[in-house]
Design a protein around this motif. Structure first.
Motif, short mmCIF file in Angstrom:
data_model
loop_
_atom_site.label_atom_id
_atom_site.label_comp_id
_atom_site.label_asym_id
_atom_site.label_seq_id
_atom_site.Cartn_x
_atom_site.Cartn_y
_atom_site.Cartn_z
N UNK A 211 145.97 -82.32 25.37
CA UNK A 211 144.95 -82.30 26.41
C UNK A 211 143.57 -82.55 25.81
N UNK A 212 143.31 -81.94 24.64
CA UNK A 212 142.01 -82.16 24.01
C UNK A 212 141.88 -83.58 23.49
N UNK A 213 143.00 -84.13 23.00
CA UNK A 213 142.96 -85.53 22.55
C UNK A 213 142.60 -86.45 23.71
N UNK A 214 143.16 -86.13 24.89
CA UNK A 214 142.83 -86.93 26.07
C UNK A 214 141.34 -86.81 26.38
N UNK A 215 140.83 -85.59 26.28
CA UNK A 215 139.41 -85.37 26.56
C UNK A 215 138.54 -86.11 25.54
N UNK A 216 138.99 -86.07 24.27
CA UNK A 216 138.22 -86.76 23.23
C UNK A 216 138.22 -88.27 23.44
N UNK A 217 139.38 -88.78 23.91
CA UNK A 217 139.46 -90.21 24.15
C UNK A 217 138.56 -90.61 25.31
N UNK A 218 138.26 -89.65 26.17
CA UNK A 218 137.43 -89.96 27.32
C UNK A 218 135.94 -89.97 27.03
N UNK A 237 128.45 -85.28 14.23
CA UNK A 237 128.95 -85.92 15.45
C UNK A 237 130.00 -85.05 16.13
N UNK A 238 130.80 -84.34 15.33
CA UNK A 238 131.78 -83.44 15.94
C UNK A 238 131.04 -82.36 16.71
N UNK A 239 130.01 -81.81 16.06
CA UNK A 239 129.30 -80.69 16.68
C UNK A 239 128.51 -81.12 17.91
N UNK A 240 127.91 -82.30 17.86
CA UNK A 240 126.99 -82.66 18.94
C UNK A 240 127.51 -83.69 19.93
N UNK A 241 128.63 -84.35 19.58
CA UNK A 241 129.21 -85.29 20.54
C UNK A 241 130.58 -84.81 21.02
N UNK A 242 131.49 -84.54 20.06
CA UNK A 242 132.86 -84.18 20.43
C UNK A 242 132.95 -82.85 21.16
N UNK A 243 132.35 -81.82 20.53
CA UNK A 243 132.50 -80.49 21.14
C UNK A 243 131.92 -80.42 22.56
N UNK A 244 130.68 -80.91 22.77
CA UNK A 244 130.20 -80.89 24.15
C UNK A 244 131.07 -81.73 25.08
N UNK A 245 131.68 -82.78 24.52
CA UNK A 245 132.51 -83.66 25.34
C UNK A 245 133.78 -82.98 25.85
N UNK A 246 134.36 -82.09 25.02
CA UNK A 246 135.59 -81.45 25.46
C UNK A 246 135.34 -80.08 26.07
N UNK A 247 134.07 -79.72 26.14
CA UNK A 247 133.70 -78.40 26.67
C UNK A 247 134.32 -78.10 28.05
N UNK A 248 134.19 -79.01 29.03
CA UNK A 248 134.73 -78.67 30.35
C UNK A 248 136.23 -78.38 30.30
N UNK A 249 136.97 -79.22 29.54
CA UNK A 249 138.41 -79.00 29.41
C UNK A 249 138.69 -77.65 28.76
N UNK A 250 137.95 -77.38 27.67
CA UNK A 250 138.18 -76.14 26.93
C UNK A 250 137.93 -74.93 27.82
N UNK A 251 136.89 -75.00 28.63
CA UNK A 251 136.57 -73.86 29.50
C UNK A 251 137.71 -73.60 30.48
N UNK A 252 138.23 -74.69 31.07
CA UNK A 252 139.32 -74.52 32.03
C UNK A 252 140.54 -73.88 31.36
N UNK A 253 140.86 -74.38 30.16
CA UNK A 253 142.02 -73.84 29.46
C UNK A 253 141.80 -72.37 29.11
#
Lengths: 333, 314
Positions: A211-218, A237-253
């Motif tokens: 699921x996170x890979x999908x979010x990262x790909x998005x 880039x992980x801290x400032x691009x990737x993590x905020x990018x998967x934040x919504x998914x992570x919160x739901x999970x």
């Protein structure tokens, strides 16, 4: 039975005899007219859905109504609704039972530990997989870490038991190399939570990472490109691009995980249970099974189960509320 | 990707090959990448070791297994465990039952899932939001074990094969996946065109939607099949007759409760039985997981897609 379908015989629509102005003709038809029209035109769809809806009514909603036996002295002859009311007696008995706090504590600690361990690890795995370019290595790691998800709980538990067994398992030999004395992992209640949680991590991490890979790909590649141009390192880039990018998914999970915190799997805890580790492995779900089905105390078991479900629901609502306040993301908007 | 960076490329000192990253990697980045690869290797090994360990044991001799001498490679190779496992009538019966439950259950589940997911995907279906909320609610709140058991009991399904396939027939998650797929891949225009050609709703579903939805049907069918193959809980509470037990219950009895069949007369035979029981366990683990693990690499891609579709909100 059709309680959940909003298809009732529509009352005759109030028709006004006055001349209909063009404006009125354009106006949206009333809900009843809409329903009647949809029903007449698409009756086949309604026919199609009858059986599945009946399934949900029978196997999901009737059990919810059956839960009234928590407030009754259930008698199989009189049925759930005919039995005598006893008010909160079953709950009071449960709360007064010395086993109550042990159960709540065991369930809560086990669940919290599971969430804490199995929430961040898939994120780390997904980010790590995302960092390396597609190739044999990446595919292998993904395929292999994903595989244990397809192994049944019974098999995972027995594998764990065999691997940890003092006579034939290898874990004792391995830790023996580091000078740690052999231990009877499954006979000692103190090990139960670790065994439960880490076997769970072993089994589900690869699956959860998808699921996170999908979010990262998005995530928009332009964000990464511009960060690179600005000189951001991989870590940045992980801290400032990737993590905020998967934040919504992570919160739901996370919200779902916390919401299910009290309904932690009966299946696995029950399989790992033995008389020696009962002090920490007896959780609410296994207790419900034992009181309800083995001792046939239906009312008490239902009361305990209901107590569990209600706590669950409140936890979920609360965490969802908190998550929405803090991050702006929630299960429903 | 490189096209968008064309104007910037001239600012870099060295020309960079296009296939690789367009930006020069710094030393810290390279170290970081090595760290990532080491970490992934550790994860790979950690997942693999128990699997290899089980396989190695299953092919070893009973005495080597019992004395714990096997690690990642079979010792005194032997197929005794497999012979023993495959000659056990209980296990074969369990295999057979599981197959019935998996095939029958999947057929029922997929049919019912499509029957509810398709109407819910149609905008013209009145009341779809109410029904959807009703489904989602069951994900959050349930009556619990005993109240559900009472329903199954009232339907006289206890101790029948139906108890294995009906009470868990529809998964809300699968309904969401199918509905999302129907909604996002079947354009409304297609329906309009079919209606003009005189198709009814059912005809449209059968002749247009289903052929176009093979991927998602395959995904949910596999999800249900694997769920059925791996479940033991329903059997534990609803079934009493050992003749109906699915493989997982048989496995539980042998692997965890240690109830092997037969009683040995003398000590030597008892010891041999015990040793055999250990290697039998490993062989059994391999045999029971093999069907799923063998097809898994071929379906992993589709499975992943299913998870992703399901992850899309709404």
């Amino acid at each position: 039975m059709s309680g959940t379908i909003e298809v009732k015989p529509a009352p005759p629509a109030p028709v006004r005899k006055q001349a209909v102005t063009p404006a009125r003709r354009i106006k949206r038809p009333s809900r009843w007219t809409e329903a009647r029209r949809s029903f007449r035109r698409h009756w086949q769809l309604y026919l199609l859905i009858v059986v599945p809806v009946a399934y949900f009514v029978i196997f999901k909603y009737i059990p919810i109504s059956n839960a009234v036996i928590a407030f009754k002295d259930y008698s199989p002859i009189k049925g759930p609704w005919g039995s005598e009311w006893v008010g909160f007696q079953n709950f009071e008995l449960f709360f007064a039972n010395p086993v109550f706090w042990t159960l709540v504590k065991n369930t809560f600690l086990l669940a919290a530990y599971t969430v804490l361990a199995s929430f961040p690890i898939p994120i780390i795995l997904a980010i790590a997989l995302n960092e390396i370019r597609t190739g044999f290595f990446k595919k292998t790691v993904q395929l292999v870490t994903y595989a244990p998800y397809f192994i049944s709980t019974v098999v995972v538990v027995s594998m764990t038991i065999l691997v940890l067994s003092p006579q034939i398992g290898f874990v004792d030999d391995v830790i023996g190399l580091f000078g740690i004395p052999e231990a009877d992992f499954l006979g000692d209640p103190n090990y139960f939570r670790h065994i439960y949680v880490w076997s769970d991590v072993w089994q589900t991490t690869g699956y959860s990472a998808v699921i996170y890979l999908a979010a990262l790909a998005g995530i928009d590649p332009a964000l990464h490109e511009s960060a690179k141009i600005d000189g951001a390192s991989r870590i940045k880039r992980i801290l400032h691009v990737d993590l905020p990018g998967i934040m919504p998914t992570a919160v739901i999970i996370l919200v779902l995980g916390v919401g299910n915190i009290m309904s932690i799997g009966f299946e696995k805890a029950f399989l790992f249970q033995n008389p020696l580790n009962l002090a920490q492995s007896e959780i609410i779900a296994t207790y419900v099974y034992k009181t309800g089905l083995l001792n046939a105390d239906f009312s008490m078991a239902t009361a305990v189960g209901l107590f569990n479900s209600v706590i669950n629901l409140f936890l979920l609502l609360f965490v969802n509320f908190a998550a929405k306040r803090i991050t702006g993301n929630g299960l429903w908007s | 990707m490189s096209a968008t960076l064309q104007p910037f490329r001239s600012r870099l000192k060295k020309p960079v090959p296009v296939e690789k990253s367009t930006i020069v990697e710094t030393t810290t980045d390279r170290i970081f990448l090595i760290g990532v690869k080491v970490m992934l290797t550790v994860a790979l090994v950690a997942v693999l070791i128990p699997l290899v360990y089980v396989v190695a044991n299953s092919f070893s001799s009973a005495s080597a297994v019992s004395s714990g001498r096997v690690f990642l490679w079979p010792i005194e190779p032997s197929l005794r465990g497999y012979q023993e496992a495959l000659s056990d009538p209980q296990i074969l019966k369990g295999y057979y039952n599981s197959l019935i439950y998996a095939v029958g259950g999947t057929l029922i589940s997929v049919t019912l899932t499509i029957a509810i997911a398709y109407p819910l995907s149609r905008k013209t279906f009145f009341g779809r939001n109410v029904i959807m909320s009703g489904l989602l609610f069951t994900m959050l709140f349930s009556g619990g074990l005993i109240p559900t058991y009472l329903v199954v009991q009232d339907l006289h399904m206890l101790n029948t094969r139906w108890a294995m396939v009906i009470p868990s027939a529809i998964g809300v998650w699968q309904v969401i996946i199918a509905r999302t797929f129907f909604r996002s891949t079947i354009p409304d225009d297609l329906y309009e065109a079919a209606v003009l050609d005189g198709a009814s709703d059912l005809r449209f579903l059968w002749s247009v939607v289903l052929p176009l939805s093979k991927p998602v049907i395959a995904v949910i069918a596999l999800m249900y099949a694997i769920f059925q193959w791996n479940t033991y809980f329903d059997a534990l509470i609803y079934l009493k007759d050992p003749g109906l037990y699915p493989l997982q219950i048989v496995l539980r009895n042998i692997l965890i409760l240690n109830s092997t069949t037969g009683s040995a007369a003398d000590v030597a035979a008892t010891l041999e039985r015990q040793q055999l029981a250990n290697v039998l366990k490993y062989a059994l683990i391999v045999i029971s997981s093999l069907p799923v693990l063998l097809i898994y690499p071929f379906i992993a891609r589709h499975f992943t897609k299913g998870v992703m579709v399901g992850a899309v909100k709404g």
